[in-house]
Design an enzyme around this catalytic site. Structure first.
Site, PDB file in Angstrom:
ATOM      1  N   GLU A   1      68.108  20.477 -12.361  1.00  0.00           N
ATOM      2  CA  GLU A   1      68.428  20.012 -13.929  1.00  0.00           C
ATOM      3  C   GLU A   1      69.737  20.537 -14.320  1.00  0.00           C
ATOM      4  O   GLU A   1      70.725  19.909 -15.088  1.00  0.00           O
ATOM      5  CB  GLU A   1      67.278  20.768 -14.736  1.00  0.00           C
TER       6      GLU A   1
ATOM      7  N   HIS B   1      53.852  23.702 -18.930  1.00  0.00           N
ATOM      8  CA  HIS B   1      54.053  22.402 -19.218  1.00  0.00           C
ATOM      9  C   HIS B   1      53.753  21.507 -20.446  1.00  0.00           C
ATOM     10  O   HIS B   1      53.783  20.518 -20.539  1.00  0.00           O
ATOM     11  CB  HIS B   1      53.547  21.738 -17.879  1.00  0.00           C
TER      12      HIS B   1
END
Length: 324
Positions: A60, A129
């Site tokens: 990322e 998450h």
């Protein structure tokens, strides 16, 4: 008008912007050959090829930085985080590079980049998450932050984000991709960034919400109506900049406000909105501003505990009844 899901509306917005402007490209993990982790980029690789739809490694910080560099040389990258929980790996590029570059270059550089992907809680994905991280990005000057709740808003706001010359953080509810609604088929259908939408008009209390808390507040407003309480529901849609005119007008009319958010309570978007209402509209308030948030703990995995985590219809109804 057609009926599309949020997933389909986002896909259509991406396709139209890729078709309209050759400087637009999409980059992220599995956006190409896998059609995106949540299928938002379905068939885009077939239509636009590997130069415009770029699969990346799990990196990322790397591909967010490549996107910033591409924006600096005049391209319009759309960076997909597989989930905004993973944006924390690349957050230095979002906050220290993208958000600051126009300021540090005295306006010599534009930063037309969109960081988009799913966020918020979803079924039993647990602590790492299921986070609602919008407050992290709203905190930063230089960023625009958008969280839509309907297919039409998702399409119109994403197209506006791609055409904007500033960095935009565009967070889609992971749990709402299949929600359906009417969407205009105009390829130039845009929604002005920074405008809230009154989803239901009311006179006794205002419910401020965004993303997944919008349907919760609409259901709560329906229950409150049966109790003789008229609730106005405002979908803020853009969290930075806020539509302070709509907030002001509504609170001056209803004299009571509840902010409903899925995120943690401390130093949150909701606490900032409450602060602004208290600072500027105190004389119009008939009761304290309430902020309903997710519990101040990591998201649990256990289903029964997860269901207790975020505000729900009953908690919104009870909060409003405390104010009346």
């Amino acid at each position: 008008m057609r009926t599309l899901s949020i997933r389909e509306a986002l896909n259509e917005a991406l396709a139209e912007e890729l078709q309209r402007d050759e400087s637009v490209f999409l980059m992220g993990e599995e956006v190409g050959y896998y059609d995106g982790a949540y299928k938002v980029s379905r068939d885009l690789l077939k239509r636009f090829g590997e130069r415009r739809i770029v699969d990346t490694p799990i990196s990322e910080n790397g591909f967010a930085g490549v996107g910033v560099g591409a924006a600096l040389i005049g391209l319009r990258p759309i960076i997909e985080f597989m989930t905004f929980n993973f944006s924390l790996i690349g957050i230095d590029q979002v906050i220290n590079a993208a958000a600051k570059m126009r300021y540090m270059s005295a306006g010599q550089y534009k930063l037309p980049i969109v960081f988009r992907g799913p966020g918020g809680s979803v079924h039993q994905l647990a602590a790492q998450h299921s986070q609602s991280l919008e407050s992290f990005f709203v905190h930063v000057p230089g960023l625009i932050v958008i969280m839509p709740s309907t297919p039409a808003d998702a399409k119109g706001l994403l197209k506006s984000a791609v055409r904007n010359d500033n960095p935009v953080v565009f967070i889609e509810s992971e749990a709402m991709y299949s929600v359906k609604g009417e969407v205009p088929d105009d390829p130039d259908y845009l929604i002005d960034i920074g405008t809230a939408r009154i989803r239901q008009s009311g006179s006794d209390v205002t419910l401020f919400c965004w993303s997944k808390t919008v349907p919760t507040c609409l259901s709560a407003a329906e229950q409150l109506s049966s109790h003789g309480i008229s609730a106005e529901v405002i979908d803020l849609r853009t969290l930075r900049p806020l539509d302070e005119e709509v907030i002001t007008t509504s609170v001056m009319k209803t004299n009571r406000a509840v902010v409903v958010q899925e995120a943690w309570p401390q130093a949150s978007v909701g606490s900032f909105i409450a602060q602004r209402i208290n600072e500027t509209l105190f004389d119009y308030l008939d009761a304290p501003v309430l902020v309903l948030s997710g519990l101040d703990i990591p998201y649990p995995y256990a289903k029964n505990l997860e269901q207790l985590m975020a505000p729900n219809v009953d908690s919104v109804v009870k909060a409003v009844e405390r104010l009346m």
